[in-house]
Design an enzyme around this catalytic site. Structure first.
Site, PDB file in Angstrom:
ATOM      1  N   ASP A 150      45.189 -82.511   5.072  1.00 58.20           N
ATOM      2  CA  ASP A 150      45.637 -81.559   6.079  1.00 58.20           C
ATOM      3  C   ASP A 150      45.318 -80.123   5.645  1.00 58.20           C
ATOM      4  OD1 ASP A 150      47.329 -81.259   8.532  1.00 58.20           O
ATOM      5  OD2 ASP A 150      48.560 -80.068   7.179  1.00 58.20           O
ATOM      6  N   GLU A 203      40.345 -82.121   6.743  1.00 56.60           N
ATOM      7  CA  GLU A 203      40.552 -81.377   7.975  1.00 56.60           C
ATOM      8  C   GLU A 203      40.296 -79.923   7.632  1.00 56.60           C
ATOM      9  OE1 GLU A 203      43.749 -79.797  11.259  1.00 56.60           O
ATOM     10  OE2 GLU A 203      44.189 -79.803   9.120  1.00 56.60           O
TER      11      GLU A 203
HETATM   12  C1  GLC Z   1      47.153 -79.751  10.712  1.00 55.26           C
HETATM   13  C2  GLC Z   1      47.790 -80.855  11.514  1.00 55.26           C
HETATM   14  C3  GLC Z   1      48.696 -80.244  12.527  1.00 55.26           C
HETATM   15  C4  GLC Z   1      49.771 -79.465  11.811  1.00 55.26           C
HETATM   16  C5  GLC Z   1      49.179 -78.461  10.836  1.00 55.26           C
HETATM   17  C6  GLC Z   1      50.189 -77.963   9.856  1.00 55.26           C
HETATM   18  O1  GLC Z   1      46.336 -78.938  11.470  1.00 55.26           O
HETATM   19  O2  GLC Z   1      46.802 -81.667  12.072  1.00 55.26           O
HETATM   20  O3  GLC Z   1      49.253 -81.212  13.369  1.00 55.26           O
HETATM   21  O4  GLC Z   1      50.546 -78.789  12.736  1.00 55.26           O
HETATM   22  O5  GLC Z   1      48.139 -79.015  10.067  1.00 55.26           O
HETATM   23  O6  GLC Z   1      50.459 -78.943   8.901  1.00 55.26           O
END
Ligand code: GLC
Length: 522
Positions: free
Chosen positions: A197, A257
């Site tokens: 994340d 991500e």
């Molecule tokens: C990422 C997740 C999202 C979350 C953010 C903070 O982007 O996919 O859902 O709100 O991180 O952890």
């Protein structure tokens, strides 16, 4: 193909109306039958759920609402038995403010080792201004001031997301050790890898300089030296994680991500000694237009080839508007990530559905990995008319009700029948999903079956073919081609020996109608 399970809304096994591990277990055969290779499960750790579980209060536990560690272990074993791998979501940028570390940091006070795990700073001016001008992703400032134990207003802590998600300080060795321990814990339980994340956010520039101090260089695409996104120093962390993953005999993988500026910056995350894959969000953001799609695909392929990694393709996830609703809007107006970006634009959902079917075949024909977000295989659209009082996305409150947020792609999955709860909660699947959903499902099933069986598909390369204006076509060896028509007029397909699958009916003369994709044998 990797399938994203948003655990809260995937399937409810115990009848409390919330998705859980028991529900996921019961649907593993469905996923295997669909042609899934691995599932990625969004955070299932103990959490106050201030951000859908991305506020983790215990890195090595299971939220009671979802099940137990024993149930998780069993589910992982069941998945392995039927050939599915299991990836978890690792959230290293921040913890929940209810995590014992943060609670101890509050109690321990300024200058303590407990506070050094997070980003605490004194305020500016007489102390009542935040330390810098950074803003939270959900709106408002990225700093909250704490009250010290003596009752006086004290230091500020950084939170790039909600105030309930204090950022960790990744220069702190205890933070590093804690995450290594966490990865080992889940690896030892049988987990095959992690989706990381906010992988682009862990490292903050020394001295925490103001955003206003960024020097923007001239020219299109010029890179911005951002104080907290995509800093070069972050890669050293991933090199150490890669070494940890490689210390296991059987493969353990990472997916980043990382919302970064362009394919070259993304490719840095998947260099040989770093992470294995990274979501290619440029593809998701590209408008439904031949040239834009082609450019996005070509740029991703080139950038990944340079570092020797396989690209990934993704059309949506739990943070973005569902592609049916995205493609239902006029295209090319501006970047579209969330429902809020297009909510005021007119939508033609039937066009969105056609395009989403074509996009699915396009995605599955491209070299590299594909990610499917739960419900995509049912052709689900974004739910745009949720009542205000059910909205849970922290962005709704934090933006002062300016943004409705991401709840419209996170509603419980409709499994069957025509009435609520649509087979989501027990007694579970009775009857079949509605006809629309069935036909999208059939398309995904056949597409995925062909993708597994055809030697040209999956990893590899592509060669662009000459295509009529507004269409794109490419070939993959041996003997495969895909054509997608983005225009309103039918186009002729490349010369071929056989039609393998199409996202919709072709014209009588075999031409490819608007918003349709076809796979061909050459
Ligand atoms: C990422 C997740 C999202 C979350 C953010 C903070 O982007 O996919 O859902 O709100 O991180 O952890």
């Amino acid at each position: 193909m990797i399938y994203e399970v948003y655990i809260r809304s995937f399937a409810d096994g115990d009848g409390d109306g919330v998705g859980d591990i028991a529900g996921l277990s019961s649907r593993l055969p469905y996923l295997a039958g669909l042609g899934v290779d691995a599932v990625w499960i969004t955070p299932w750790y103990p959490s106050p759920m201030k951000d859908g579980g991305y506020d983790v209060a215990d890195l090595r536990g299971i939220e009671p609402m979802f099940g137990t560690v024993a149930a998780a272990r069993e589910m992982i074993a069941e998945a392995h038995d039927i050939g599915l791998r299991v990836l978890l979501d690792l959230v290293p940028n921040h913890l929940s403010d209810q995590h014992p570390w943060f609670q101890r940091a509050l109690a321990a006070g300024p200058g303590s080792a407990e506070r050094a795990r997070f980003v605490f700073r004194g305020g500016r001016g007489p102390g009542d201004e935040p330390p810098n001008d950074w803003t939270s992703n959900f709106g408002g400032r990225a700093w909250t001031r704490v009250t010290e134990t003596d009752g006086r207003p004290g230091e500020w802590y950084l939170h790039l997301f909600t105030p309930a998600q204090p950022d960790l300080d990744w220069t702190n060795h205890e933070v590093r050790e804690e995450f290594e321990r966490t990865m080992r814990f889940w690896f030892d339980l049988g987990v095959d890898g992690f989706r990381i994340d906010v992988a682009h956010g862990l490292v903050k520039a020394e001295g925490l300089p103001d955003l206003a101090s960024i020097v923007r260089s001239e020219g299109a695409g010029a890179r911005v030296d951002h104080p907290h996104w995509d800093r070069d120093e972050v890669h050293e962390i991933y090199r150490s994680w890669r070494a940890l993953a490689d210390s296991y005999n059987d493969p353990r993988v990472f997916i980043a991500e990382a919302w970064v500026q362009g394919p070259d910056r993304l490719a840095r995350y998947v260099r040989a000694d770093e992470l294995h894959t990274a979501f290619n969000f440029d593809f998701l953001l590209a408008p439904w237009q031949a040239e834009a799609m082609r450019d996005s695909i070509a740029a991703a392929l080139r950038a990944h080839e340079e570092v020797g990694a396989a690209p990934t393709w993704v059309l949506s996830n739990h943070d973005t508007i569902r592609e049916v609703s995205r493609y239902a809007r006029p295209q090319g107006v501006g970047p579209v990530r969330r429902l809020d970006d297009v909510i005021d634009l007119p939508a033609d959902i039937s066009i969105g559905r056609r395009r989403a079917r074509a996009a699915a075949l396009l995605m599955l024909a491209l070299p590299g990995g594909a990610y499917v977000y739960q419900g995509e295989e049912l052709g689900l659209a974004e739910v745009e008319d949720l009542p205000d009082d059910v909205l849970q996305d922290p962005g709704w409150e934090q933006s002062g009700h300016r943004y409705r947020g991401r709840d419209g792609c996170r509603v419980p999955l409709p499994w069957s029948g025509l009435e609520p709860p649509f087979g989501f909660s027990p007694p579970g699947a009775r009857g079949a999903p509605c006809r629309d959903a069935q036909s999208v499902l059939a398309l995904y099933r056949s597409g995925l079956r062909l993708r597994r069986a055809h030697p040209a598909l999956g990893d590899g390369t592509l060669r662009w073919l000459e295509a009529p204006a507004g269409a794109l076509a490419f070939a993959r060896a041996p003997g495969f081609a895909c054509i997608v028509n983005f225009t309103a007029e039918p186009v002729a397909p490349p010369v071929h020996s056989e039609r393998l699958i199409a996202s919709g009916p072709l014209d009588e003369d075999g031409r490819v109608p608007a918003d349709t994709a076809v796979w061909l044998a050459l």
